[in-house]
Design a protein around this motif. Structure first.
Motif, PDB file in Angstrom:
ATOM      1  N   UNK A 286       4.396  48.585  37.024  1.00 43.96           N
ATOM      2  CA  UNK A 286       3.014  49.060  36.995  1.00 43.96           C
ATOM      3  C   UNK A 286       2.073  49.465  38.384  1.00 43.96           C
ATOM      4  N   UNK A 287       1.950  50.385  38.126  1.00 44.96           N
ATOM      5  CA  UNK A 287       1.321  50.830  39.536  1.00 44.96           C
ATOM      6  C   UNK A 287      -0.274  50.181  39.284  1.00 44.96           C
ATOM      7  N   UNK A 288      -0.834  50.431  40.724  1.00 47.31           N
ATOM      8  CA  UNK A 288      -1.876  49.146  41.109  1.00 47.31           C
ATOM      9  C   UNK A 288      -3.524  49.837  40.532  1.00 47.31           C
ATOM     10  N   UNK A 289      -2.896  51.403  40.632  1.00 49.19           N
ATOM     11  CA  UNK A 289      -4.156  52.668  40.439  1.00 49.19           C
ATOM     12  C   UNK A 289      -4.400  52.567  38.711  1.00 49.19           C
ATOM     13  N   UNK A 290      -5.570  53.392  38.842  1.00 47.45           N
ATOM     14  CA  UNK A 290      -5.707  53.468  37.584  1.00 47.45           C
ATOM     15  C   UNK A 290      -6.875  54.702  37.894  1.00 47.45           C
ATOM     16  N   UNK A 291      -6.986  55.116  36.681  1.00 46.08           N
ATOM     17  CA  UNK A 291      -8.236  56.691  36.389  1.00 46.08           C
ATOM     18  C   UNK A 291      -9.011  56.743  35.844  1.00 46.08           C
ATOM     19  N   UNK A 292      -9.477  55.436  35.410  1.00 47.18           N
ATOM     20  CA  UNK A 292     -10.768  56.096  35.119  1.00 47.18           C
ATOM     21  C   UNK A 292     -10.866  53.908  34.298  1.00 47.18           C
ATOM     22  N   UNK A 293     -12.185  53.691  34.146  1.00 45.85           N
ATOM     23  CA  UNK A 293     -11.875  52.479  33.280  1.00 45.85           C
ATOM     24  C   UNK A 293     -11.419  51.845  32.073  1.00 45.85           C
ATOM     25  N   UNK A 294     -11.266  52.927  31.244  1.00 45.25           N
ATOM     26  CA  UNK A 294     -10.746  52.623  30.177  1.00 45.25           C
ATOM     27  C   UNK A 294      -8.467  52.195  30.328  1.00 45.25           C
ATOM     28  N   UNK A 295      -8.209  52.925  31.532  1.00 42.91           N
ATOM     29  CA  UNK A 295      -6.682  53.027  31.934  1.00 42.91           C
ATOM     30  C   UNK A 295      -5.408  50.983  31.461  1.00 42.91           C
ATOM     31  N   UNK A 296      -5.049  51.231  30.880  1.00 44.68           N
ATOM     32  CA  UNK A 296      -4.441  50.248  30.907  1.00 44.68           C
ATOM     33  C   UNK A 296      -3.089  50.280  31.241  1.00 44.68           C
ATOM     34  N   UNK A 297      -1.896  50.955  30.743  1.00 40.63           N
ATOM     35  CA  UNK A 297      -0.446  50.872  31.209  1.00 40.63           C
ATOM     36  C   UNK A 297      -0.333  51.949  31.389  1.00 40.63           C
ATOM     37  N   UNK A 298      -0.525  52.473  31.545  1.00 40.20           N
ATOM     38  CA  UNK A 298      -1.158  53.558  32.039  1.00 40.20           C
ATOM     39  C   UNK A 298       0.425  53.581  33.209  1.00 40.20           C
ATOM     40  N   UNK A 299       1.158  54.981  33.113  1.00 37.92           N
ATOM     41  CA  UNK A 299       2.102  55.106  34.323  1.00 37.92           C
ATOM     42  C   UNK A 299       3.133  54.122  35.074  1.00 37.92           C
ATOM     43  N   UNK A 300       3.614  53.348  33.988  1.00 35.48           N
ATOM     44  CA  UNK A 300       3.951  51.900  33.581  1.00 35.48           C
ATOM     45  C   UNK A 300       5.843  52.852  33.592  1.00 35.48           C
ATOM     46  N   UNK A 301       6.831  52.557  34.184  1.00 36.21           N
ATOM     47  CA  UNK A 301       7.972  53.041  34.286  1.00 36.21           C
ATOM     48  C   UNK A 301       8.671  51.324  34.186  1.00 36.21           C
ATOM     49  N   UNK A 302      10.075  52.665  33.471  1.00 38.43           N
ATOM     50  CA  UNK A 302      10.891  51.532  33.728  1.00 38.43           C
ATOM     51  C   UNK A 302      12.195  52.034  34.903  1.00 38.43           C
ATOM     52  N   UNK A 303      12.311  51.065  35.466  1.00 37.36           N
ATOM     53  CA  UNK A 303      13.173  51.343  36.727  1.00 37.36           C
ATOM     54  C   UNK A 303      14.258  51.246  36.399  1.00 37.36           C
ATOM     55  N   UNK A 304      15.119  50.381  35.574  1.00 30.73           N
ATOM     56  CA  UNK A 304      15.894  50.045  35.611  1.00 30.73           C
ATOM     57  C   UNK A 304      16.303  49.373  34.287  1.00 30.73           C
ATOM     58  N   UNK A 305      18.041  49.459  33.785  1.00 30.48           N
ATOM     59  CA  UNK A 305      18.152  48.956  32.350  1.00 30.48           C
ATOM     60  C   UNK A 305      19.575  48.625  32.882  1.00 30.48           C
ATOM     61  N   UNK A 306      19.591  47.183  32.075  1.00 32.36           N
ATOM     62  CA  UNK A 306      20.976  46.578  32.575  1.00 32.36           C
ATOM     63  C   UNK A 306      21.338  46.558  30.847  1.00 32.36           C
TER      64      UNK A 306
END
Length: 612
Positions: A286-306
């Protein structure tokens, strides 16, 4: 734990087919395995979807694989790990309490350093029944959030129940409406017989009772359990602000309540997903940046699946390790039988009935490169062990040191039934003595494995280290651990709830760690361990039970242990005698305590919010 709960309802045809399979199963017919009339399904993004008849994760295949029983070693033999007698009754520590939504003053004894400015936020179960229905497992209680605000040597306290959907539904009907890890919600008595019958074929819906920890994403505080739901909360008032669903952002069915953080605020976590090819473990960023005060988990990504060793019986995990360059996932032999879990309501069983310990499976350490998202081809193996919390992980001289609290037995998760915690006398002693003690250990994982690496010899060349790492094949290393303690730690019941000076020493070589001694079913002492000498300091007083220690560095700290330890102390022998304890982290001597005239149940985890 409830990361594998999914939300959906079978279609009518699926109900009939699952019923047919269950009927055969209940009659003992193995022919059910070949019944082509069972609806295939898979779990993904928090829901069950039907798939083609060739799905590898059908109920049929899950049932077939669930019939394969582990070859249990000495299954009938009862093993006693300790021999403790005369344990005190701690049932008041797991009883329901009232919330304290408005701040109340505390009475300070001693001195609380004036440089401490912020709030200790803690989370844990605080309500164990609705009406005449009681929860079965310690993990099931409704989330009660706590805030100890410290300003200029003074402390105020407030608490508030999380207004989750689970809490609100249960409160409105004054009965348990939502299933939890160890408690299956019974059919609504207001429904007619046919409706109650059909409800047996509904999937157990995931709870949003986020009772495990406070976590931080993009500067906001959330409370978390291990399902796909977390709640954004106001760290000052403890009011719920927003329910957030992980599966709306990435294809996972949940995430742990123990994320790790890079210095820039980037968060890493882990969560399972259930697809047509079975279960997968996922590394989340989950990135540290936010586009606005209502941002929650936007930008989260799956780095790897095992892929799990057995896709129908993936491992349970409560946390994971992280070094500067790697995420370390520990695939342990605490297993989740997916067939038993997805058919739990049909069989009248709660989720914990599908969790089991397989001592014949090795533990596997998976390393994932944080920068590329690729899993390293080398797998590190160890004997069967169980772990809930890691202490630290760091890289040095071509090795990755993985430090964690672990046990030689993994059945403890199903021992924390409320009725067990409320036992007394010989029954309580026996329960404790049959549980393996958690001990701090280090594994040394060699990173530079190549085709030229010699086989069948110890690759650990670190001086004064007794851990071993032996190449079995070019892609498999078998490891043994070294103890991060002396024998005298066993007199205190081992150690759990580990903490370090996280801000400065996470992913780096370090000297000190802190934790709770467990000479009871819950922590009954605070311990500071020196890794150089393997000697430790202890804070312990009769009938006082401390929470997980939280380290706060002092301003302009130069040494690793310059700071204080905060812990919430409760007692079962005196009413409304809770206090916040402040220890000098260097000497481990008490500096002061703030007495709170309320009762607080024994909780799980928390953080210090220095901005409040």
């Amino acid at each position: 734990m409830a990361s594998l709960i999914c939300s959906s309802t079978f279609c009518q045809r699926g109900i009939r087919r699952v019923l047919l399979c269950h009927t055969h199963l209940s009659r003992g017919f193995v022919a059910c395995q070949n019944n082509r009339d069972v609806e295939p399904f898979h779990l993904a993004a928090g829901r069950i979807h039907t798939t083609s008849a060739h799905s590898r994760c059908s109920l049929t295949s899950l049932y077939r694989m669930s019939c394969i029983k582990p070859q249990t070693i000495a299954a009938a033999q009862k093993t006693y790990f300790t021999e403790v007698h005369g344990l005190s009754n701690i049932s008041p520590l797991v009883r329901s309490v009232e919330e304290t939504p408005e701040p109340i003053p505390t009475t300070v004894k001693g001195t609380i350093p004036s440089w401490i400015h912020g709030s200790l936020l803690r989370n844990g179960p605080g309500k164990f029944e609705f009406g005449n229905q009681h929860y079965n497992h310690w993990f099931d209680g409704m989330a009660l959030m706590h805030r100890f605000q410290i300003v200029d040597g003074h402390v105020t306290y407030r608490s508030r129940f999380l207004r989750s959907d689970s809490y609100k539904q249960n409160s409105e009907r004054n009965r348990i409406m939502v299933s939890e890890f160890g408690t299956l919600a019974l059919a609504d008595p207001c429904k007619n017989f046919f409706q109650r019958f059909l409800s047996r074929f509904e999937m157990i819906k995931p709870t949003d009772n986020a009772s495990v920890n406070f976590v931080k994403y993009k500067g906001d505080y959330y409370v978390s359990t291990e399902t796909n739901y977390i709640h954004r909360v106001d760290p000052d008032t403890l009011k719920s602000k927003q329910k957030v669903d992980w599966s709306k952002f990435i294809a996972v069915n949940g995430a742990t309540a123990h994320p790790h953080f890079d210095p820039d605020g980037t968060a890493y976590n882990m969560g399972n997903s259930y697809r047509n090819k079975g279960a997968f473990y996922n590394i989340i960023r989950v990135p540290p940046e936010r586009d606005g005060p209502e941002d929650t988990l936007e930008g989260a990504k799956i780095l790897c699946s095992i892929a799990p060793h057995d896709k129908s019986k993936p491992s349970y995990y409560h946390s994971f390790g992280m070094s500067e360059n790697y995420v370390v996932f520990i695939e342990q032999p605490i297993k989740m039988d997916l067939f038993k879990i997805v058919t739990g309501r049909l069989r009248g069983k709660s989720l914990n009935e599908g969790v089991f310990w397989d001592p014949n499976q090795e533990t596997t350490f998976h390393l994932i490169d944080k920068h590329t998202g690729k899993e390293m081809p080398v797998k590190y193996h160890a004997k069967a062990l169980s772990t809930f919390h890691q202490i630290n992980a760091f890289e040095q001289d071509g090795f990755l040191m993985l430090d964690m609290c672990c046990s030689d037995d993994g059945q403890a998760i199903n021992n924390f039934l409320i009725q067990n915690l409320r036992q007394s006398g010989e029954a309580l002693d026996e329960m404790y003595n049959t549980m393996s003690r958690p001990l701090p250990r280090r594994f040394v994982l060699p990173l530079n494995i190549t085709s030229e690496t010699p086989l069948e010899q110890n690759l650990n060349t670190r001086p004064d280290s007794t851990a071993t790492a032996v190449c079995r094949t070019k892609n498999q290393v078998f490891c043994t651990f070294e103890d991060l303690h002396g024998e005298d730690l066993k007199d205190y019941g081992g150690l759990e709830f580990p903490h370090i000076n996280y801000a400065r020493y996470n992913t780096k070589p370090y000297r000190y760690y802190y934790g709770c001694g467990f000479r009871h079913l819950v922590g009954d002492s605070l311990i500071k361990m020196d890794l150089e000498s393997k000697k430790f300091k202890v804070w312990q007083q009769p009938d006082l039970y401390p929470s997980e220690p939280v380290f706060i560095p002092s301003p302009n700290a130069e040494e690793e242990d310059d700071g204080v330890i905060l812990s919430v102390i409760i007692t079962p022998v005196k009413d409304k005698s809770t206090f916040l304890l402040v220890l000098d982290a260097k000497t481990f001597e008490e500096l002061g305590r703030a007495e709170v005239p309320v009762n607080i149940p024994y909780g799980f985890h928390g953080v210090f919010n220095s901005s409040a």
